[in-house]
Enzyme design. Structure first.
Site, mmCIF file in Angstrom:
data_model
loop_
_atom_site.group_PDB
_atom_site.id
_atom_site.type_symbol
_atom_site.label_atom_id
_atom_site.label_comp_id
_atom_site.label_asym_id
_atom_site.label_seq_id
_atom_site.Cartn_x
_atom_site.Cartn_y
_atom_site.Cartn_z
ATOM 1 N N ASN A 73 -8.005 3.062 10.501
ATOM 2 C CA ASN A 73 -6.612 2.523 10.428
ATOM 3 C C ASN A 73 -5.741 3.350 9.206
ATOM 4 O OD1 ASN A 73 -7.766 0.737 12.061
ATOM 5 N ND2 ASN A 73 -6.740 -0.896 11.122
ATOM 6 N N GLU A 93 -10.331 -7.643 18.019
ATOM 7 C CA GLU A 93 -10.967 -6.957 16.607
ATOM 8 C C GLU A 93 -10.940 -8.237 15.590
ATOM 9 O OE1 GLU A 93 -8.997 -3.564 15.180
ATOM 10 O OE2 GLU A 93 -9.657 -4.161 13.223
ATOM 11 N N GLY A 118 -7.894 0.513 5.702
ATOM 12 C CA GLY A 118 -7.395 0.789 4.301
ATOM 13 C C GLY A 118 -8.092 2.403 4.141
ATOM 14 N N ASP A 153 -2.113 -5.433 14.787
ATOM 15 C CA ASP A 153 -2.762 -5.404 13.550
ATOM 16 C C ASP A 153 -2.675 -6.592 12.605
ATOM 17 O OD1 ASP A 153 -4.304 -3.980 11.916
ATOM 18 O OD2 ASP A 153 -2.859 -2.932 10.885
HETATM 19 O O1 G3H Z 1 -4.653 -2.161 8.979
HETATM 20 C C1 G3H Z 1 -4.064 -1.063 8.355
HETATM 21 C C2 G3H Z 1 -4.689 -0.188 7.717
HETATM 22 O O2 G3H Z 1 -5.839 -0.832 7.222
HETATM 23 C C3 G3H Z 1 -3.743 0.397 6.771
HETATM 24 O O3 G3H Z 1 -4.532 0.975 5.623
HETATM 25 O O4 G3H Z 1 -3.107 1.060 3.752
HETATM 26 O O5 G3H Z 1 -4.915 2.559 3.697
HETATM 27 O O6 G3H Z 1 -2.970 2.842 5.521
HETATM 28 P P1 G3H Z 1 -3.715 1.824 4.462
HETATM 29 ZN ZN ZN Z 2 -5.883 -3.043 7.500
#
Ligand code: G3H
Ligand code: ZN
Length: 330
Positions: free
Chosen positions: A247, A145, A226, A92
């Protein structure tokens, strides 16, 4: 062996596009989260996509991200063997080409996200294309990605104060020129602690991006970063528009700490001495009658609670995202 590579992951995304479901891409910061996720996904017959950020790899490797990736890769592979679901690993928010090259050579991940979305368009195209070529040169099936647009908030080592929504026509040019397998879009979600009610979500924009890509013959799965604060109805609206990867990191981080907090709050004096008793931890309370309670402070006690809670949370999320019952690997 159910810890699979990019070729098998691509079949899951094909199915997700056809059936309109999303995989919850779940970040792991340490093993109890990973174990809980496997248990939750297996319970629901959902394939599982784990994620490691650069920071998580460094943490697991005590500062050395390659050591961390090797250690976590082996751990994931060994535990995944117990389950009849497909388990995948995405890297990621990757920004370091040298580390990405090492990931490809080790052939541990199923997919890698190159995050150059903070760069101007041309640089983002060039950086993302370079990573696609690294995979092609290695004859690897690892999926790539890439991200266009910018998501507000803090995620691991990435921080953005402003959001820039993804432009549909630019998305077509971006996918066409980079050759990315998946496209992360910015449609109003936010990294970190965010409330769905405050987000300016744009499912209409996700729709326009999907239509623009399809009009150009591109059936690219879309990615929603997010997503921790996004509510079930909001997520299901987004899933109608080609989003196949959702995610979540912050939610699991919270559940981890909250579960341990709840346990220790039940009886604080199982851990710390009551008022009037010297807090003499260096002697392990040798001079006092009070002792801490091993049946509470053994880290495995909180660890078991954490695994159980993460399993329940993930199981619920697979129902919301529609991946429950959809495993291709049973
Ligand atoms: O890449 C990881 C996610 O975009 C995390 O999103 O902070 O809403 O869990 P989050
Ligand atoms: Zn992210």
């Amino acid at each position: 062996m159910p810890f699979y590579g990019g070729e098998e992951l691509a079949t899951v995304y094909d199915e997700a596009l056809d059936e309109g479901f999303g995989l919850i891409a779940s970040n792991i910061a340490e093993p109890s989260i990973m174990m809980g996720l496997m248990e939750g996904a297996d319970r629901m017959d959902s394939d599982l996509l784990l994620q490691l950020s650069g920071g998580a790899c460094k943490f697991a490797g005590d500062g050395d991200p390659v050591a961390g990736l090797k250690a976590m890769g082996t751990y994931i592979e060994t535990i995944a063997e117990r389950y009849d679901i497909g388990v995948f690993l995405n890297m990621d928010h990757q920004t370091d080409p040298e580390f990405i090259q090492q990931q490809i050579e080790l052939d541990i991940p199923s997919s890698i996200m190159i995050d150059a979305s903070h760069e101007p368009f041309e640089e983002n195209v060039a950086t993302s294309r370079e990573v696609v070529e690294m995979v092609e040169d290695a004859n690897s099936d690892i999926l790539i990605e890439a991200e266009l647009g910018q998501i507000k908030g803090v995620e691991d080592e990435i921080e953005s104060e402003e959001a820039f929504y993804t432009d549909p026509e630019q998305a077509v040019e971006f996918v066409d020129r980079t050759g990315a397998d998946l496209l992360a879009i910015s449609v109003g979600t936010q990294h970190g602690v965010a409330k769905g009610k405050d987000l300016e979500l744009r499912p209409d924009l996700a729709h326009d991006i999907r239509v623009a890509l399809r009009d150009h013959g591109l059936d690219t799965p879309l990615v929603l970063h997010g997503s921790s604060g996004v509510q079930p109805d909001q997520l299901q609206e987004m899933l109608k528009h080609g989003i196949c990867k959702v995610n979540k990191d912050t939610r699991y981080q919270y559940e981890y700490t909250r579960t341990a907090y709840d346990l220790y709050s039940e009886d604080p004096h199982a851990i710390v001495p009551p008022e009037g008793v010297e807090d003499a931890r260096d002697t392990f309370f040798n001079e006092t009658d009070w002792s801490p309670d091993k049946s509470v402070f053994d880290p495995r006690v909180a660890g078991r609670d954490i695994r159980a809670r993460i399993a329940d949370v993930h199981a619920d999320l697979t129902t919301v995202s529609g991946s429950a019952g959809q495993t291709l690997f049973k």
